[in-house]
Write a protein that holds these residues in place. Structure first.
Motif, PDB file in Angstrom:
ATOM      1  N   SER B 100       0.858  -1.292  -0.019  1.00 56.90           N
ATOM      2  CA  SER B 100       0.093  -0.250   0.004  1.00 56.90           C
ATOM      3  C   SER B 100       0.766   1.211  -0.067  1.00 56.90           C
ATOM      4  CB  SER B 100      -0.979  -0.033   0.899  1.00 56.90           C
ATOM      5  OG  SER B 100      -0.400  -0.204   2.471  1.00 56.90           O
ATOM      6  N   VAL B 123      -6.469  -0.969   1.396  1.00 59.69           N
ATOM      7  CA  VAL B 123      -7.023  -0.630   2.676  1.00 59.69           C
ATOM      8  C   VAL B 123      -8.159  -1.567   3.185  1.00 59.69           C
ATOM      9  CG1 VAL B 123      -6.135   1.968   2.583  1.00 59.69           C
ATOM     10  CG2 VAL B 123      -8.522   1.311   1.879  1.00 59.69           C
ATOM     11  N   ALA B 126      -6.475  -4.600   4.237  1.00 59.32           N
ATOM     12  CA  ALA B 126      -6.085  -4.192   5.755  1.00 59.32           C
ATOM     13  C   ALA B 126      -6.938  -4.326   7.036  1.00 59.32           C
ATOM     14  CB  ALA B 126      -5.134  -2.731   5.698  1.00 59.32           C
ATOM     15  N   ILE B 133      -2.625   0.645   8.402  1.00 60.65           N
ATOM     16  CA  ILE B 133      -2.346   1.054   7.251  1.00 60.65           C
ATOM     17  C   ILE B 133      -1.051   2.085   7.458  1.00 60.65           C
ATOM     18  CG2 ILE B 133      -3.107   2.715   5.179  1.00 60.65           C
ATOM     19  CD1 ILE B 133      -5.939   1.790   6.165  1.00 60.65           C
TER      20      ILE B 133
END
Lengths: 178, 189
Positions: B100, B123, B126, B133
């Motif tokens: 990310s 995200v 996550a 994040i």
């Protein structure tokens, strides 16, 4: 058998579309410059086959009345994937570029220069020069468009009235979008 | 770090620069070297992959605009290119964080209609995997785009206006997809 004879024999097998890999390995192992000549002959054949298949796909798609942009994009891809352009030493890259230019002018494409994109980008990234014969084979106008693409990183080829295929470069990566 | 392991890592990174993933070298690193070196190799791999797919996505989006295609479709396809290789994949938190952060770094290099949808998959993953994040995502996206990403996580839907259409990113649990629809008039909202 001498190295010259081995090379001749290898070229004969190539002409029959049946490359003799054992012979090629032998040439590479034992014959120095003759081995390099054999590799070049192999590369030339690979480019010719790719260009011929690309043309057959493109021409066939037009006859079958498929989208000319998709057909042209596929044809360009065929030729692009004939080699690992970044992994080639400058001398072989130069030879391959000439073969691609020669193959490109054999057929009636909407644009010839896009076929040379990976060779030209790899040459720039690897610090190699393309030989003058590439420009000679492509013609001044098409070569100028290739150079403009290298500079700007994007260009369009019109494959039919109002039908466009785009080419985009991002550093070492290139893409064709229809 | 032993000299031999350092050399393995150097060769792995050099292969990556040539767009080659040398899995044998990675295996050798895993079996013979300190875990931190494998971690560095995986980090380099995540960076390469993130930048590669974002670059591909950008070329697709830009090329489609040049070829006269509708930018909303091209944008949605570009988002899918960035998500594509990871869609449905289960990744450990460390790898997810790397992916990310590097994807956000790569996304920020180009002029998109919006940046946040390109990061949406990471995200969501996550959140589902209860990973953090990394701050780098917010730093690269900018505060406004990051706020829109957070709102999407919360609401399960986010919309980007692209020309005369809307590109809607919709989430249902860990599933995520894109829908393109005509732009609504103000009196329809």
């Amino acid at each position: 058998m001498t190295c010259r004879e081995l090379l001749q024999q290898f070229v004969t097998t190539l002409e029959r579309d049946e490359p003799d890999w054992v012979l090629l390995r032998k040439l590479m192992r034992k014959c120095g410059a003759f081995g390099v000549e054999a590799l070049k002959a192999m590369a030339k054949k690979a480019v010719q086959i790719a260009a011929s298949k690309a043309w057959a796909v493109y021409r066939g798609a037009l006859i079958a009345e498929r989208d000319p942009a998709i057909a042209y994009g596929q044809a360009v891809h065929f030729v692009w994937h004939v080699g690992d352009w970044y992994g080639l030493p400058c001398s072989v890259l130069a030879e391959m570029a000439v073969y691609v230019a020669e193959a490109a002018v054999k057929y009636s494409w909407p644009a010839r220069w896009p076929f040379l994109i990976p060779a030209a980008v790899a040459a720039e990234v690897n610090g190699c020069e393309l030989p003058d014969s590439v420009a000679e084979a492509l013609g001044a106008d098409e070569y100028a468009r290739l150079e403009a693409f290298l500079e700007l990183g994007e260009a369009v080829a019109e494959v039919a009235p109002g039908v466009k295929v785009a080419f985009v470069r991002d550093g070492r990566y290139v893409s064709v979008v229809v | 770090m032993s000299a031999a392991c350092g050399e393995l890592l150097r060769r792995f990174a050099a292969a990556l620069e040539r767009d080659v993933i040398d899995w044998e070298l990675l295996d050798e690193l895993k079996s013979k070297c300190d875990a931190s070196l494998t971690r560095r190799a995986l980090n380099a791999l995540a960076k390469k992959l993130a930048h590669y797919f974002v670059s591909k996505a950008w070329m697709h989006y830009r090329g489609a605009a040049l070829a006269g295609r509708h930018p909303s479709v091209a944008y949605a396809e570009a988002v899918y290119i960035v998500w594509g290789p990871w869609n449905g994949a289960v990744a450990p938190c460390e790898l997810l964080a790397d992916l990310s952060a590097y994807s956000a770094e790569a996304v920020a290099k180009y002029a998109w209609p919006a940046r946040w949808p390109l990061l949406a998959l990471f995200v969501v993953a996550a959140k589902e995997e209860e990973c953090e994040i990394p701050d780098a995502v917010a730093e690269h996206l900018g505060s406004d785009e990051y706020a829109r990403l957070e709102a999407f996580l919360e609401d399960g839907v986010g919309v980007v206006e692209v020309a005369d259409r809307e590109v809607a990113v919709v989430r249902e649990g860990h599933y995520i997809r894109i829908i393109i629809r005509p732009r609504r008039r103000r009196d329809q909202i």
